[in-house]
Enzyme design. Structure first.
Site, PDB file in Angstrom:
ATOM      1  N   GLU A 157      30.794  63.363  85.720  1.00  0.00           N
ATOM      2  CA  GLU A 157      31.955  63.822  86.507  1.00  0.00           C
ATOM      3  C   GLU A 157      33.167  64.029  85.604  1.00  0.00           C
ATOM      4  O   GLU A 157      33.937  64.982  85.783  1.00  0.00           O
ATOM      5  CB  GLU A 157      32.281  62.813  87.619  1.00  0.00           C
ATOM      6  CG  GLU A 157      33.423  63.307  88.511  1.00  0.00           C
ATOM      7  CD  GLU A 157      33.794  62.347  89.617  1.00  0.00           C
ATOM      8  OE1 GLU A 157      32.905  61.622  90.132  1.00  0.00           O
ATOM      9  OE2 GLU A 157      34.985  62.315  89.981  1.00  0.00           O
ATOM     10  N   HIS A 199      27.853  65.540  90.810  1.00  0.00           N
ATOM     11  CA  HIS A 199      28.961  65.043  89.983  1.00  0.00           C
ATOM     12  C   HIS A 199      29.864  66.152  89.454  1.00  0.00           C
ATOM     13  O   HIS A 199      30.924  65.880  88.925  1.00  0.00           O
ATOM     14  CB  HIS A 199      28.388  64.238  88.804  1.00  0.00           C
ATOM     15  CG  HIS A 199      27.286  63.321  89.232  1.00  0.00           C
ATOM     16  ND1 HIS A 199      25.959  63.683  89.191  1.00  0.00           N
ATOM     17  CD2 HIS A 199      27.327  62.083  89.773  1.00  0.00           C
ATOM     18  CE1 HIS A 199      25.219  62.697  89.680  1.00  0.00           C
ATOM     19  NE2 HIS A 199      26.009  61.719  90.044  1.00  0.00           N
ATOM     20  N   SER A 230      24.627  56.367  96.250  1.00  0.00           N
ATOM     21  CA  SER A 230      23.440  57.197  96.014  1.00  0.00           C
ATOM     22  C   SER A 230      22.133  56.473  96.357  1.00  0.00           C
ATOM     23  O   SER A 230      21.052  56.984  96.068  1.00  0.00           O
ATOM     24  CB  SER A 230      23.429  57.659  94.554  1.00  0.00           C
ATOM     25  OG  SER A 230      23.681  56.567  93.678  1.00  0.00           O
ATOM     26  N   ASN A 245      29.446  54.175  90.684  1.00  0.00           N
ATOM     27  CA  ASN A 245      30.036  53.527  91.870  1.00  0.00           C
ATOM     28  C   ASN A 245      29.285  52.253  92.227  1.00  0.00           C
ATOM     29  O   ASN A 245      29.881  51.296  92.741  1.00  0.00           O
ATOM     30  CB  ASN A 245      30.117  54.508  93.043  1.00  0.00           C
ATOM     31  CG  ASN A 245      28.793  54.709  93.732  1.00  0.00           C
ATOM     32  OD1 ASN A 245      28.424  53.953  94.629  1.00  0.00           O
ATOM     33  ND2 ASN A 245      28.037  55.717  93.313  1.00  0.00           N
TER      34      ASN A 245
HETATM   35  O1  0O3 Z   1      29.454  58.908  89.902  1.00  0.00           O
HETATM   36  P1  0O3 Z   1      28.328  57.944  90.102  1.00  0.00           P
HETATM   37  O2  0O3 Z   1      27.697  57.553  88.795  1.00  0.00           O
HETATM   38  O3  0O3 Z   1      28.717  56.794  90.935  1.00  0.00           O
HETATM   39  O4  0O3 Z   1      27.237  58.810  90.879  1.00  0.00           O
HETATM   40  P2  0O3 Z   1      26.147  58.540  91.966  1.00  0.00           P
HETATM   41  O5  0O3 Z   1      25.554  57.188  91.877  1.00  0.00           O
HETATM   42  O6  0O3 Z   1      25.216  59.687  91.892  1.00  0.00           O
HETATM   43  O7  0O3 Z   1      26.903  58.570  93.350  1.00  0.00           O
HETATM   44  C1  0O3 Z   1      27.447  59.736  93.878  1.00  0.00           C
HETATM   45  C2  0O3 Z   1      28.829  59.965  93.381  1.00  0.00           C
HETATM   46  C3  0O3 Z   1      29.094  61.324  92.870  1.00  0.00           C
HETATM   47  C4  0O3 Z   1      28.216  62.301  92.947  1.00  0.00           C
HETATM   48  C5  0O3 Z   1      30.369  61.640  92.236  1.00  0.00           C
HETATM   49  O8  0O3 Z   1      31.431  61.219  93.008  1.00  0.00           O
END
Ligand code: 0O3
Ligand code: SF4
Length: 319
Positions: free
Chosen positions: A136, A84, A278, A235
């Site tokens: 993020e 992130h 993920s 996501n």
């Molecule tokens: O950002 P998100 O909470 O969706 O993160 P995840 O589930 O780990 O999915 C990968 C996305 C990411 C690393 C940032 O774009």
């Protein structure tokens, strides 16, 4: 066919494609795996490498230790930053402690960091469209001095943003937002600040866009859409919202088959199935297997887009 199988009711499972791991997640997980191979256990990971319980538990079993801040780890073990992204202060602190660190930030998140930096250097006032508190967002805001990036979460927030020079504004976004909700926010920004500097295409990444598009294609007329993913996966949560907006009667986020309540399927004949960026594919197959024990399942793939994106690993792990 045995007697039990003969009475299974029919169920059409509309399986979204693409679904599950994106290139950034795949790379981040490989970075942890290869680091354990190369440096031995334990390796430390700052924050969940990706927001998935199964992924994190598997890596823990292999020798990864997850921490929230780098000072929770000893300085003499490798440290990996999650997919992130991290504020600039984090690699700076790791350098100060002379730690060996590997950055598993997705290259598409790093691209947004670079964009924000460029806007700042060009003297623009920046808004970030995203969700407060998400790592993020913390990472992207942390690329620039405190107070220089304003977070906007909703269309309503646009009305309250008052840059000093309205003709010199820019926006960037989190990569995993709802494409449709973000379009509304961007339209509101453009209506107020017609010259606002924008990303070339947009910052919502290809994987987020494609997963949402696939769910939109299958949601209409489904009794239930199941999204495999963890609760803290932004996501994945967005995919549930997209399914409901797209016409699904119900939509649920489940970590794996154990989260599936068969009462949700009472009277159902069409069920959508997808997974956040993920979530491992084996968990999706686990759901199909469980459904197949109770129903005469026909799987129909709904695949509006094809994905071929891959990202290289850091050289230190491939040399
Ligand atoms: O950002 P998100 O909470 O969706 O993160 P995840 O589930 O780990 O999915 C990968 C996305 C990411 C690393 C940032 O774009
Ligand atoms: Fe990268 Fe997009 Fe995956 Fe996030 S969802 S890790 S930005 S490819």
């Amino acid at each position: 066919m045995n007697a039990h199988a003969a009475i299974r009711p029919p169920l059409t499972v509309l399986l979204a494609s693409p679904r599950g791991f994106c290139a950034g997640v795949d790379r981040a997980i490989q970075i942890v795996e290869r680091a354990i191979e190369k440096f031995g256990a334990p390796v430390y990971v700052r924050h969940e490498i990706v927001h998935n319980r199964h992924v994190v538990d598997r890596l823990k079993a292999m020798g990864a230790i997850f921490v929230e801040e780098i000072d929770e780890a000893p300085a003499d073990r490798p440290m990996i930053f999650s997919a992130h992204g991290v504020p600039k202060s984090v690699p700076a602190a790791a350098k100060a402690r002379e730690m060996l660190y590997l950055d598993a930030t997705c290259p598409l998140v790093s691209k947004v960091h670079v964009e924000a930096q460029r806007h700042f250097e060009a003297g623009r006032e920046i808004v970030l469209i995203g969700h407060a508190g998400h790592p993020e967002v913390i990472g992207t805001m942390g690329q620039l001095p405190e107070g220089t990036v304003t977070l906007i979460e909703t269309v309503e927030d646009v009305a309250t943003w008052t840059p000093k020079d309205a003709s010199n504004a820019a926006f960037v976004t989190q990569t995993t937002l709802s494409v449709d909700d973000t379009t509304e926010i961007i339209e509101a920004l453009r209506a107020r600040f017609p010259g606002i500097a924008a990303p070339h295409k947009e910052d919502i990444c290809y994987a987020t866009t494609n997963r949402q598009e696939a769910v939109k294609h299958l949601a209409e007329g489904t009794d239930l859409v199941l999204v495999v993913g963890s609760k803290n996966s932004s996501n994945s949560v967005r995919l549930v919202e997209v399914a409901l907006k797209g016409g699904a009667k119900d939509a649920r986020l489940i970590d794996d088959v154990t989260g599936l309540d068969f009462a949700w399927l009472n009277g159902a004949s069409r069920v959508g199935l997808t997974a956040g960026a993920s979530a491992p594919e084996a968990l999706v197959q686990g759901v199909i297997d469980a459904l197949s024990e109770r129903y005469e399942v026909t799987v129909e793939e709904v695949a509006p887009a094809l994905e071929t994106v891959t990202f290289k690993l850091p050289r230190i792990l491939t040399a």
